[in-house]
Design a protein around this motif. Structure first.
Motif, short mmCIF file in Angstrom:
data_model
loop_
_atom_site.label_atom_id
_atom_site.label_comp_id
_atom_site.label_asym_id
_atom_site.label_seq_id
_atom_site.Cartn_x
_atom_site.Cartn_y
_atom_site.Cartn_z
N VAL A 318 0.87 -1.19 0.00
CA VAL A 318 0.00 0.00 0.00
C VAL A 318 0.90 1.23 0.00
CG1 VAL A 318 -2.00 -1.07 1.14
CG2 VAL A 318 -0.18 -0.07 2.53
N ALA A 319 0.27 2.39 -0.23
CA ALA A 319 1.03 3.64 -0.24
C ALA A 319 1.64 3.88 1.14
CB ALA A 319 0.10 4.79 -0.61
N ASP A 322 0.55 7.64 3.65
CA ASP A 322 -0.52 8.38 2.99
C ASP A 322 -1.37 9.07 4.06
OD1 ASP A 322 -2.95 9.11 1.72
OD2 ASP A 322 -2.55 7.65 0.14
N TRP A 324 -4.19 10.45 4.08
CA TRP A 324 -5.65 10.23 4.04
C TRP A 324 -6.04 8.93 4.72
CZ3 TRP A 324 -7.45 14.72 3.35
CH2 TRP A 324 -6.72 15.63 2.59
N VAL A 325 -5.08 8.03 4.87
CA VAL A 325 -5.36 6.79 5.60
C VAL A 325 -5.67 7.10 7.06
CG1 VAL A 325 -4.29 4.66 6.44
CG2 VAL A 325 -4.03 5.34 4.05
N HIS A 326 -5.07 8.19 7.54
CA HIS A 326 -5.25 8.54 8.95
C HIS A 326 -6.16 9.73 9.14
CE1 HIS A 326 -2.24 5.55 9.55
NE2 HIS A 326 -1.46 6.17 8.71
N ARG B 102 0.60 -1.96 -7.63
CA ARG B 102 1.68 -1.27 -6.93
C ARG B 102 2.81 -2.25 -6.60
NH1 ARG B 102 2.73 3.18 -3.59
NH2 ARG B 102 0.63 3.99 -3.80
N SER B 160 -12.12 10.53 2.32
CA SER B 160 -10.72 10.07 2.46
C SER B 160 -10.36 9.06 1.38
CB SER B 160 -10.51 9.43 3.84
OG SER B 160 -10.71 10.39 4.85
N CYS B 164 -7.03 9.05 -0.97
CA CYS B 164 -6.02 8.06 -0.63
C CYS B 164 -5.41 7.49 -1.92
CB CYS B 164 -6.68 6.95 0.18
SG CYS B 164 -5.63 5.53 0.47
N ASP B 166 -4.40 4.45 -2.43
CA ASP B 166 -4.65 3.02 -2.60
C ASP B 166 -6.06 2.80 -3.15
OD1 ASP B 166 -2.20 2.32 -1.37
OD2 ASP B 166 -3.11 2.60 0.60
N PRO B 191 -10.51 8.58 9.13
CA PRO B 191 -9.39 7.68 8.87
C PRO B 191 -9.90 6.40 8.18
CG PRO B 191 -9.48 8.30 11.20
CD PRO B 191 -10.74 8.80 10.57
N LEU B 192 -9.11 5.88 7.26
CA LEU B 192 -9.52 4.65 6.57
C LEU B 192 -9.15 3.41 7.38
CD1 LEU B 192 -8.53 5.65 2.94
CD2 LEU B 192 -10.84 5.53 3.90
N GLU B 193 -8.39 3.61 8.44
CA GLU B 193 -8.05 2.49 9.32
C GLU B 193 -8.59 2.80 10.71
OE1 GLU B 193 -3.84 1.78 9.28
OE2 GLU B 193 -3.81 1.35 7.13
#
Lengths: 338, 326
Positions: A318-319, A322, A324-326, B102, B160, B164, B166, B191-193
């Motif tokens: 994965v990137a 990043d 935007w993940v957080h 990727r 998001s 992102c 991904d 957040p995505l996580e």
């Protein structure tokens, strides 16, 4: 195409032939693993089409028989060979292999190993080009057997519907893995199949690089001028089996001999010799030079390169970092749940 | 905070991201002129035009692949697949192209595509329109999977996901588009996580995601009022990756876990959460974790049978009472 161009193309095709033959040897020596799909016999297709295009400017995508297309787009052959040797210095850092050569800085957008997978990817790149308003085109090389996948029909429909700037090049080598085209395909002449989508198309001799070049020039002019997709079928033949695990038992020696008389390199070489533009000695010297380059520069580089580190196994999934993940950064303030 | 329906929140995220970046596009079946089956793109065709709000042919694998190819060159596509059942047809492009490019290019190329798709059992839609597929998506390296349980999450996760780098799969639910909830007035990126504590409690943790969060919350109310049991509800809005820390923290606090999923049990969210509990905090447990899941059958058409397949709040209450002996 002038005499200097022809001589340069002769050397480029000869280089591609010797490169692939050297891959074969390295595979037998177990320096190269996995599946290996070689291109000898089909060189005039990639070189003829891409000579008429703008390699490094146009976006090129293909299937798993991808080494030569990458090199013609500008990929460093040392990095391609290092990839086959599964080294960190390889074009995909040893993570891709023969079927997944990428060189994005030269706009070679990769080799993909699901038959027919690149059809919609190429249409999508063309959609992006259309949105951004550039004069690039997308070029997708695939074999005849890919045309029996659903993605062929789905992509031709969308490419025609939205007039996408994409050239589909069908390298018709008459076999889908080990099954002859007339045993798998109801319509033998592939260029006819896109008429169902009103896509202009042509069939050309894929062994004669001058003919391929002319046909591709016409096709590319059509696509680049904004008239939508084009489908070019090139009749060709692969000398090796589908991959290294293929014994070639499904086809006759007569057929192989017949096609070897129409070798794209020999045809161009003899034409240049007859025209007095090349001597036999010059050709031999060219061949020697190519073989030395492959051995001393390319193989030496691949052999001496380091392998990827196991510590970096998870890199590239994965990137990295990043935001935007957080929850991103908006106005300097981190978003997300308070 | 404005009250807004789920579909309105999804639509707002589309609208803002399309205004923010001219390379954000959306595409799918009936999303343009018709406004979208669930109205998630309603009005966007008139505002942004046919080039950016694309009515696609019914070719799921083809148009998903097209979105992936466009994403290679910097376009940010939001793809709507009308039902996750149809997303089966697009798995080749999602898994083989988007999720792996990727890695197999050594980091040279990425496919920042967002695929939204509703799943779940709605109203007698039968076996081929009622699948819950999150278990399939969450096992693929390189693909992020999130699943909103309310309008705020639907808005913030899509925002998001679009930005992102991904590929992100957003699993929505056919029954939730008209659900109302509060959404922040300003831009909001989730957040995505991670996971969220939807309700605090001390006696047992109920793990839910998407629609099952609501079954957990309803069950927690009943457990508190009728049985004096204080259940904590954890909303696992990120299914890939799952929030190991959040799972460990809550189980370490309550010492009991019930995982509630709309999908059938084998190879699912429940089995994965149980594995994480084993790996992270086994010795914190006072009872063996339990799954509340669907029956392992294709979804039947008959309404009574359909209801019998899918768990509800009462099943969660029963599982907790059995675990606690109350």
């Amino acid at each position: 195409m002038n005499s200097a161009d022809k001589k340069r193309l002769l050397r480029e095709m000869l280089f591609a032939r010797r490169f692939e033959e050297r891959c074969y040897e390295a595979y037998v020596e177990r320096k190269i693993g996995g599946f290996l799909h070689l291109y000898p016999g089909e060189e005039a297709c990639a070189f003829g089409v891409l000579e008429a295009a703008r390699p490094g400017h146009d976006y090129v995508i293909t299937g798993y028989r991808d080494h030569v297309h990458a090199i013609k787009c500008g990929a460093d052959p040392k990095e391609v060979m290092a990839e086959l040797y599964a080294k960190e210095t390889g074009s995909s850092k040893g993570r891709g292999g023969s079927m997944h050569i990428f060189d994005v800085k030269h706009r070679f957008m990769g080799g993909y190993a699901l038959v027919g997978g690149p059809f919609p990817l190429a249409a999508g790149m063309a959609k992006a080009i259309q949105m951004k308003g550039g004069d690039e085109i997308a070029i997708c090389f695939l074999g005849d057997a890919a045309n029996n996948q659903g993605t062929f029909h789905e992509s031709m429909n969308m490419a025609a519907l939205w007039k996408l700037p994409v050239l589909y090049v069908c390298e018709n080598n008459l076999y889908g893995i080990g099954t002859r085209i007339d045993r798998s395909t109801a319509v033998i002449e592939q260029y006819k199949r896109v008429s169902a989508y009103n896509i202009p198309s042509a069939q050309e001799d894929g062994q004669d690089i001058e003919k391929v070049y002319k046909a591709a020039e016409k096709a590319i002019k059509h696509v680049r001028s904004g008239k939508g997709p084009y489908f070019l079928e090139l009749m060709t033949y692969r000398y090796r089996g589908h991959s290294m695990s293929d014994s070639n038992a499904y086809r006759g020696k007569d057929e192989e001999r017949m096609w070897s008389k129409r070798d794209p390199i020999i045809m161009l070489r003899d034409r240049l010799i007859e025209a007095g533009e090349l001597s036999k000695d010059q050709y031999k010297a060219m061949d020697t030079e190519v073989l030395e380059q492959i051995e001393h520069e390319i193989i030496a580089f691949a052999e001496s390169s380091p392998e990827p580190r196991v510590e970096e196994l998870h890199k590239y999934v994965v990137a990295e970092n990043d935001p935007w993940v957080h929850g991103g950064v908006q106005g300097g303030v981190r978003g997300g749940v308070k | 905070m404005a009250q807004m329906m789920f579909w309105e929140a999804v639509r707002r995220a589309h609208d803002e991201e399309m205004t923010n970046d001219p390379l954000v596009i959306c595409m799918g079946e009936d999303i343009g002129v018709a406004g979208g089956t669930y109205k998630a793109t309603n009005g966007l065709f008139a505002k942004y035009g046919a080039e950016r709000v694309i009515d696609t042919p019914i070719s799921e694998n083809g148009f998903t692949g097209l979105a992936v190819g466009a994403a290679f060159l910097g376009v940010r596509p939001i793809v709507e697949i009308m039902s996750v059942n149809f997303a089966w047809l697009a798995l080749d492009q999602l898994f083989n192209s988007a999720a792996k490019v990727r890695y197999m290019s050594g980091g040279q190329l990425t496919a920042p595509v967002v695929v939204r798709s509703p799943g779940g059992t709605a109203h007698q839609l039968g076996a081929q329109h009622s699948a819950r597929m999150e278990k399939v998506f969450m096992g693929i390296a390189g693909l992020r999977v999130v699943t909103p349980s309310n309008p705020r999450q639907a808005y913030g996760l899509l925002k998001s996901a679009v930005r992102c780098n991904d590929p992100v799969f957003i699993n929505e639910h056919e029954l939730m588009y008209n659900m109302k909830g509060e959404v922040p007035d300003g831009e909001y990126f989730m957040p995505l996580e991670g996971s969220e504590v939807a309700r605090e409690g001390r006696d047992v943790t109920l793990f839910g995601y998407n629609i099952s969060v609501h079954w957990c919350l309803a069950a927690a109310d009943i457990l508190a009022k009728q049985f004096g049991i204080e259940a904590e509800v954890i909303d696992l809005y990120s299914l890939s990756p799952l929030d190991r820390d959040g799972i460990r923290k809550s189980v370490s606090k309550t010492h009991r876990a019930v995982i509630v999923e709309e999908a059938e049990a084998p190879v699912g969210v429940g089995s994965e959460v149980m594995a994480i509990i084993n790996e992270e905090c086994f010795f914190e447990l006072d009872a063996a974790p339990v799954r509340v899941s669907a029956e392992n059958v294709p979804i039947p058409y008959n309404h009574t049978l359909e209801k019998a397949v899918i768990p509800d709040a009462n099943d969660v209450v029963a599982a907790v009472r059995k675990m606690l002996g109350k």
